[in-house]
Design a protein around this motif. Structure first.
Motif, short mmCIF file in Angstrom:
data_model
loop_
_atom_site.label_atom_id
_atom_site.label_comp_id
_atom_site.label_asym_id
_atom_site.label_seq_id
_atom_site.Cartn_x
_atom_site.Cartn_y
_atom_site.Cartn_z
N PRO A 336 0.83 -1.20 0.00
CA PRO A 336 0.00 0.00 0.00
C PRO A 336 0.87 1.25 0.00
N MET A 337 0.45 2.24 -0.76
CA MET A 337 1.19 3.49 -0.82
C MET A 337 1.08 4.23 0.51
N PRO A 338 2.20 4.71 1.09
CA PRO A 338 2.13 5.46 2.34
C PRO A 338 1.19 6.63 2.22
N ALA A 339 0.51 6.95 3.33
CA ALA A 339 -0.50 8.01 3.31
C ALA A 339 0.10 9.36 2.94
N GLU A 340 1.38 9.59 3.35
CA GLU A 340 1.95 10.90 3.08
C GLU A 340 2.46 11.04 1.65
N GLU A 341 2.44 9.95 0.88
CA GLU A 341 2.92 10.00 -0.49
C GLU A 341 1.76 10.33 -1.42
N SER A 342 1.91 11.36 -2.20
CA SER A 342 0.86 11.76 -3.12
C SER A 342 0.82 10.82 -4.31
N PRO A 343 -0.37 10.38 -4.72
CA PRO A 343 -0.46 9.49 -5.89
C PRO A 343 -0.02 10.19 -7.16
N ASP A 344 0.04 11.52 -7.13
CA ASP A 344 0.47 12.25 -8.32
C ASP A 344 1.96 12.57 -8.31
N ALA A 345 2.65 12.19 -7.22
CA ALA A 345 4.07 12.50 -7.15
C ALA A 345 4.84 11.70 -8.19
N PRO A 346 5.82 12.33 -8.83
CA PRO A 346 6.58 11.61 -9.86
C PRO A 346 7.40 10.50 -9.24
N ALA A 347 7.55 9.40 -9.95
CA ALA A 347 8.34 8.28 -9.46
C ALA A 347 9.81 8.66 -9.45
N ALA A 348 10.52 8.15 -8.45
CA ALA A 348 11.95 8.44 -8.36
C ALA A 348 12.68 7.82 -9.53
N GLU A 349 13.55 8.59 -10.15
CA GLU A 349 14.31 8.11 -11.29
C GLU A 349 15.46 7.24 -10.80
N PRO A 350 15.65 6.07 -11.41
CA PRO A 350 16.77 5.23 -10.99
C PRO A 350 18.09 5.86 -11.38
N SER A 351 19.10 5.59 -10.57
CA SER A 351 20.43 6.11 -10.87
C SER A 351 20.94 5.47 -12.15
N PRO A 352 21.62 6.26 -13.01
CA PRO A 352 22.14 5.68 -14.26
C PRO A 352 23.18 4.60 -14.00
N ASP A 353 23.76 4.60 -12.77
CA ASP A 353 24.78 3.61 -12.46
C ASP A 353 24.18 2.31 -11.92
N GLU A 354 22.88 2.35 -11.60
CA GLU A 354 22.24 1.17 -11.05
C GLU A 354 21.65 0.33 -12.17
N LEU A 498 -20.87 -15.61 6.41
CA LEU A 498 -19.43 -15.76 6.24
C LEU A 498 -18.74 -14.96 7.34
N ILE A 499 -17.80 -15.59 8.03
CA ILE A 499 -17.03 -14.91 9.08
C ILE A 499 -15.70 -14.46 8.50
N GLY A 500 -15.32 -13.23 8.79
CA GLY A 500 -14.04 -12.71 8.34
C GLY A 500 -13.18 -12.28 9.52
N VAL A 501 -11.91 -12.69 9.53
CA VAL A 501 -10.96 -12.28 10.56
C VAL A 501 -9.84 -11.52 9.88
N GLY A 502 -9.59 -10.29 10.33
CA GLY A 502 -8.55 -9.50 9.69
C GLY A 502 -8.23 -8.25 10.47
N GLN A 503 -8.03 -7.15 9.74
CA GLN A 503 -7.66 -5.88 10.35
C GLN A 503 -8.59 -4.76 9.89
N GLU A 504 -9.01 -3.93 10.84
CA GLU A 504 -9.67 -2.68 10.49
C GLU A 504 -8.57 -1.72 10.02
N ALA A 505 -8.93 -0.75 9.21
CA ALA A 505 -7.95 0.20 8.69
C ALA A 505 -8.59 1.56 8.51
N SER A 506 -7.73 2.57 8.49
CA SER A 506 -8.21 3.93 8.23
C SER A 506 -8.53 4.07 6.75
N GLY A 507 -9.10 5.22 6.39
CA GLY A 507 -9.42 5.46 4.99
C GLY A 507 -8.19 5.51 4.10
N GLU A 508 -7.01 5.74 4.72
CA GLU A 508 -5.77 5.77 3.96
C GLU A 508 -5.09 4.40 3.90
#
Length: 642
Positions: A336-354, A498-508
């Motif tokens: 899952p994408m961290p809440a503080e990361e914007s879905p519109d943020a550009p992806a980090a460019e890989p290093s040319p040496d990697e 149907l019984i479900g066992v899991g985790q509650e989560a925030s909207g993020e």
């Protein structure tokens, strides 16, 4: 050196096995999806040539494998009932009725059997006392994983070593990974009456009646040279390839050590003609399937074991079929994408040496074996589907078809989607499929009940999908329920529930604590949640291990282990629930006595629970506790630790 003679093999070791390995990084699949076939070797020369060639092509600078990035995520003999009546009791929570699975604790109603710390213990349920124990002679390995299968007065203890495949380097170092299966006679004082020690590690086992099928996996026993630091990875790989091309056949062929009741030991290996391989394989892994009838023991006459030059990590069994599936070994995280990361943020460019990693397509291969008859299974067919499985609950056989639920992720981990594939069980060819489930998410739980399927995916919210699988050629989604959090395990509760066992989560998508949900799935087009029980800042072993979940329909009682750190205080125990047709409520909590060691006090974590008569039995590493089923009043404490 292992001797390549055809031995007289015990019925402890019969077989037909299965599973398949994925293509190595950077290569394309050699066969179309749904058309994987097994091929037998004609003789030992062809076997050795093929294994050397494939293994040399797949060995790396550090040997076999390499860095792997992963997202973490009865029929029993009749006993004498003239003196007492066996109380009504629950059994291990298994995937398919009539197909038992290994677990930490077993019961026949009159006795409870546990294994821990290298000791098998027998508890009388009437007196609630340990009546017998057996030291299995594991020494320092006593704390390694161990499970049980029980049929009548016979138990099979599955000692799983350290869970590591044997892989050596030049100095002879080998990590702990010894697997051993110990057969115990439970009539009177328990005693060992035989054992099997295979090469490699334990994958899983299934038991129908008194017949157990054991699946093990091993790597070639090849010692690679230790190169100097100045040697490049390319040079290391070349050196390792030369070693592989000179390795003897005994490096690959699984060796099995059999000990009978007298202590006599004999060794055997899989004959060349009983080793098969899929059309595309790496030569870096070998699966073996053994068959053991607990009623007959390890010295009964039987057939040779069968091996497959392939990988495998998930086993699923029905009354007629045994499936072994091989998930992709090289895969990238889908998180899952961290809440503080914007879905519109550009992806980090890989290093040319990697260097850009070469990621093969995610494909899962599944092999089916016919276990409907007595004795050794027979190979039936194999198939391949895109994506990877979550666990054995991603597989389900019904009405001549196998349903397979997978998640397929992109190489960069930024996109994913899940599907359900329907395969003809006779040919393992794809009959139909439905996709597009949980775009950008992955599967968190699956449950198939007859012609209906339920799939939960998650990233920020929990879509519970209902699927109509009545027409194998045209499976379809019929309903969808979106709620926060997710269910990691789904359990049928009858009457459209149907019984479900899991985790509650925030909207993020941030998890908040354990939740138990009751779903109304009587209308496939409109699934809905009727009730939810939430415990903040907690988690349950039942989320990832269904054996930890207990549901007793007779009283609507459910029990799950629970660990909580609410309020800064760590607590462990088991929560007891009452599940009606419309509601989940908390009845109470069971805790085991605290223990103090060297001025440190801790609460033993409860791992399993069962119902025997009118009592709930719970088990931790330290002991077993008995509580009244109706009032939860404590009735007995049975120490099991050292």
């Amino acid at each position: 050196m292992k001797t390549l003679t055809r031995p007289v093999v015990a019925a402890a070791l019969v077989a037909a096995l299965a599973a398949c390995t994925s293509a190595p990084p950077g290569t394309a699949p050699a066969t179309p999806l749904g058309q994987v076939r097994l091929v037998s070797y004609s003789d030992c020369d062809e076997l050795l040539k093929g294994l050397r060639e494939k293994a040399a092509a797949n060995v790396g600078p550090w040997g076999f494998g390499g860095p792997q990035i992963m997202y973490m995520e009865d029929a029993s003999a009749t006993r004498d009932t003239a003196l007492k009546q066996t109380p009504d009791h629950s059994t291990t929570n298994v995937h398919e009725a009539g197909v038992d699975e290994p677990d930490l604790v077993k019961t026949d109603g009159d006795r409870v059997f546990t294994v821990g710390g290298g000791v098998l213990r027998v508890i009388d349920t009437a007196t609630r006392k340990v009546t017998a124990s057996l030291d299995l002679g594991t020494g320092e390995r006593g704390y390694a994983p161990a499970d049980l299968l029980v049929s009548g007065d016979r138990a099979l203890v599955l000692l799983q070593g350290g869970g590591m495949v044997k892989s050596r380097i030049a100095d002879g170092f080998a990590p702990p990974g010894e697997t051993r299966y110990v057969l115990v006679d439970l009539a009177g004082q328990p005693k060992v009456i035989g054992s099997i020690k295979p090469d490699g590690v334990h994958v899983d086992a299934r038991m129908i009646g008194s017949t157990v099928r054991l699946v093990t996996r091993g790597q070639p026993d090849i010692a690679f040279p230790e190169a100097k630091e100045s040697v490049s990875e390319a040079e290391r790989k070349t050196m390792n390839q030369a070693v592989v091309r000179g390795a003897p056949l005994t490096a690959w062929l699984p060796e099995i050590e059999i000990t009978d009741a007298s202590g006599a030991v004999r060794k055997t290996s899989v004959p060349c003609e009983r080793v098969s391989h899929p059309a595309d394989y790496t030569g870096t892994s070998m699966l073996t399937l053994h068959t053991l009838d607990l009623a007959q023991g390890v010295t009964a006459a039987g057939s040779d074991p069968i091996a497959l030059a392939a990988d495998g990590d998930i086993v699923y069994g029905t009354g007629r079929s045994l499936y072994v599936a091989s998930n992709p070994r090289w895969w990238w995280p889908i998180q899952p994408m961290p809440a503080e990361e914007s879905p519109d943020a550009p992806a980090a460019e890989p290093s040319p040496d990697e260097p850009t990693p070469s990621v093969p397509p995610e494909e899962t291969e599944v092999h089916r074996f016919d276990v409907s008859g007595p004795g050794a299974p027979s190979y039936a067919a194999s198939g391949k589907v895109p994506g990877r499985l979550l666990n054995q609950y991603s597989l389900s056989e019904h009405d001549g078809h196998l349903r397979v639920a997978t998640t397929l992720g992109s190489a960069d981990g930024r996109t994913s989607s899940s599907s359900v594939h329907v395969l003809d069980a006779a040919t393992m060819k794809t009959a139909g499929q439905v996709g597009g489930l949980g775009e950008g998410e992955r599967i968190y739980s699956v449950r198939f009940i007859g012609p209906v399927g339920y799939v939960v995916t998650f990233r920020q919210v929990d879509p519970l999908y209902t699927l109509d699988l009545r027409d194998p050629a045209a499976p379809k989604v019929t309903g969808e329920l979106k709620i926060t959090g997710y269910s990691a395990y789904l359990h049928p509760a009858g009457d459209g529930r149907l019984i479900g066992v899991g985790q509650e989560a925030s909207g993020e998508g941030r998890t908040l604590g354990t939740q138990v949900s009751l779903f109304d799935v009587s209308d496939p087009a409109g699934p809905r949640r009727l009730s939810q029980l939430f415990q903040k800042d907690s988690g349950s072993e039942a989320e990832w291990d269904p054996h930890a979940f207990l549901y007793w329909p007779k009283t609507g009682t459910a029990v799950i282990p629970l660990s909580s750190h609410a309020g800064g205080r760590f607590q462990t125990g088991a929560v007891v629930l009452k599940i009606t047709d419309s509601e989940v409520t908390k009845t109470g909590t069971i805790e085991h006595p605290s223990r103090t060691e060297q001025d440190y006090t801790y609460q033993p974590g409860i791992q399993r629970s069962m119902v025997i008569g009118e009592s709930i039995w719970t088990f931790s590493y330290e002991g077993a506790q008995v509580n009244d089923l109706a009032t939860l009043a404590k009735q007995a404490w049975i120490p099991l630790g050292s």
